[in-house]
Design an enzyme around this catalytic site. Structure first.
Site, mmCIF file in Angstrom:
data_model
loop_
_atom_site.group_PDB
_atom_site.id
_atom_site.type_symbol
_atom_site.label_atom_id
_atom_site.label_comp_id
_atom_site.label_asym_id
_atom_site.label_seq_id
_atom_site.Cartn_x
_atom_site.Cartn_y
_atom_site.Cartn_z
ATOM 1 N N GLY A 1 -36.075 -78.263 -8.316
ATOM 2 C CA GLY A 1 -35.689 -77.066 -7.793
ATOM 3 C C GLY A 1 -36.881 -76.159 -7.661
ATOM 4 O O GLY A 1 -37.873 -76.358 -8.305
ATOM 5 N N GLN A 27 -40.984 -68.111 -6.842
ATOM 6 C CA GLN A 27 -42.142 -69.006 -7.406
ATOM 7 C C GLN A 27 -43.373 -69.167 -6.278
ATOM 8 O O GLN A 27 -44.289 -69.822 -6.597
ATOM 9 C CB GLN A 27 -41.591 -70.313 -7.809
ATOM 10 C CG GLN A 27 -40.361 -70.165 -9.111
ATOM 11 C CD GLN A 27 -40.048 -71.765 -9.352
ATOM 12 O OE1 GLN A 27 -39.070 -72.143 -8.859
ATOM 13 N NE2 GLN A 27 -40.642 -72.324 -10.368
ATOM 14 N N CYS A 62 -40.311 -76.023 -16.096
ATOM 15 C CA CYS A 62 -40.295 -75.122 -14.948
ATOM 16 C C CYS A 62 -41.583 -75.297 -14.368
ATOM 17 O O CYS A 62 -42.559 -75.094 -15.217
ATOM 18 C CB CYS A 62 -39.918 -73.677 -15.515
ATOM 19 S SG CYS A 62 -40.014 -72.532 -14.118
ATOM 20 N N LEU A 63 -42.019 -75.231 -12.979
ATOM 21 C CA LEU A 63 -43.018 -75.401 -12.334
ATOM 22 C C LEU A 63 -43.887 -74.104 -12.610
ATOM 23 O O LEU A 63 -44.968 -74.257 -12.541
ATOM 24 C CB LEU A 63 -42.810 -75.621 -10.873
ATOM 25 C CG LEU A 63 -42.137 -76.797 -10.415
ATOM 26 C CD1 LEU A 63 -41.769 -77.095 -8.718
ATOM 27 C CD2 LEU A 63 -42.989 -78.008 -11.049
ATOM 28 N N HIS A 85 -30.774 -72.481 -14.014
ATOM 29 C CA HIS A 85 -31.916 -72.192 -13.902
ATOM 30 C C HIS A 85 -32.788 -71.759 -12.844
ATOM 31 O O HIS A 85 -33.512 -70.775 -12.879
ATOM 32 C CB HIS A 85 -32.812 -73.777 -14.229
ATOM 33 C CG HIS A 85 -34.270 -73.556 -14.332
ATOM 34 N ND1 HIS A 85 -34.956 -73.925 -15.441
ATOM 35 C CD2 HIS A 85 -35.246 -73.400 -13.509
ATOM 36 C CE1 HIS A 85 -36.237 -73.804 -15.253
ATOM 37 N NE2 HIS A 85 -36.518 -73.475 -14.232
ATOM 38 N N GLU A 86 -32.325 -72.164 -11.563
ATOM 39 C CA GLU A 86 -32.887 -71.644 -10.378
ATOM 40 C C GLU A 86 -32.307 -70.165 -9.953
ATOM 41 O O GLU A 86 -33.179 -69.184 -9.791
ATOM 42 C CB GLU A 86 -32.575 -72.286 -9.176
ATOM 43 C CG GLU A 86 -33.128 -73.871 -9.303
ATOM 44 C CD GLU A 86 -34.914 -73.830 -9.793
ATOM 45 O OE1 GLU A 86 -35.303 -73.074 -9.086
ATOM 46 O OE2 GLU A 86 -35.098 -74.919 -10.272
ATOM 47 N N HIS A 106 -34.253 -67.357 -11.772
ATOM 48 C CA HIS A 106 -35.519 -67.096 -11.021
ATOM 49 C C HIS A 106 -35.248 -65.857 -10.034
ATOM 50 O O HIS A 106 -36.104 -64.953 -9.777
ATOM 51 C CB HIS A 106 -36.032 -68.317 -10.305
ATOM 52 C CG HIS A 106 -36.854 -69.215 -10.917
ATOM 53 N ND1 HIS A 106 -37.981 -68.960 -11.731
ATOM 54 C CD2 HIS A 106 -36.810 -70.645 -11.330
ATOM 55 C CE1 HIS A 106 -38.442 -69.900 -12.379
ATOM 56 N NE2 HIS A 106 -37.768 -70.770 -12.089
HETATM 57 NI NI NI Z 1 -38.160 -72.892 -12.988
#
Ligand code: NI
Length: 184
Positions: free
Chosen positions: A45, A50, A98-99, A140-141, A144
């Site tokens: 995701g 991000q 998470c990235l 989670h997304e 963000h």
């Molecule tokens: Ni994330």
């Protein structure tokens, strides 16, 4: 085009993102770039903040997890202007990454069920209910685009223990295979 991933410490990750309209410039290219970036970083995701854009847009492609979670086969979607309508079900704990928080993985509790309204890439409206791991990825997304990160869900002690590592991430002192952008 692969874009650098903004990591912990970047103010854009803490903004409540804004809705976009159908006229948003070069949306197709943005979606292509986000997919390229997500696949390059081996994520499932990616949310627009991000990559530095404070807009309510995130993408998910959870198909790579289908061995462990068969229900995720073919789960590839774009979520625009999303609003979570309801969270329900039991809280379930699972280790997340998470990235934007490279090398950090912690157990996060989330409700098992989510109802979400959003628009797809063609600006067609949807109102859907997800359960299980799909519901976790969506939450989670979604965090963000509301300026949140999964570490916000941890208890104060765990957060304190992570402080040094979060500081390393914010400075780019992490050994990872994709390009990141720190706040400097
Ligand atoms: Ni994330």
């Amino acid at each position: 085009m692969i874009l650098p991933v903004y990591v912990f410490g970047q103010p854009v990750l803490r903004k409540v993102a804004e809705d976009i309209t159908k006229e948003y410039t070069d949306l197709d290219k943005l979606l292509n770039d986000m997919h390229d970036t997500m696949y390059r970083a081996e994520g499932i995701g990616l949310a627009a903040p991000q990559i530095g854009l404070p807009i309510r847009l995130f993408i998910i492609d959870a198909d790579p997890l289908k061995e462990d979670f068969p229900e995720l086969e073919g789960f590839k979607k774009v979520f625009i202007n999303a609003r979570i309508v309801e969270l329900s079900g039991k809280d379930v704990a699972y280790t997340e990454g998470c990235l934007s928080l490279p090398t950090i993985r912690e157990e996060v509790k989330r409700p098992s069920k989510v109802r979400i309204k959003y628009m797809d890439a063609n600006f067609v409206e949807h109102d859907e209910i997800y359960e299980g791991f799909g519901a976790r990825i969506i939450q989670h997304e979604y965090d963000h685009i509301d300026g949140k990160l999964f570490v916000d869900h941890l208890n104060p002690l765990k957060r304190r223990l992570l402080k040094g590592r979060l500081n390393d991430v914010s400075k780019g002192n992490v050994d990872i295979a994709y390009r990141i952008k720190t706040a400097k």
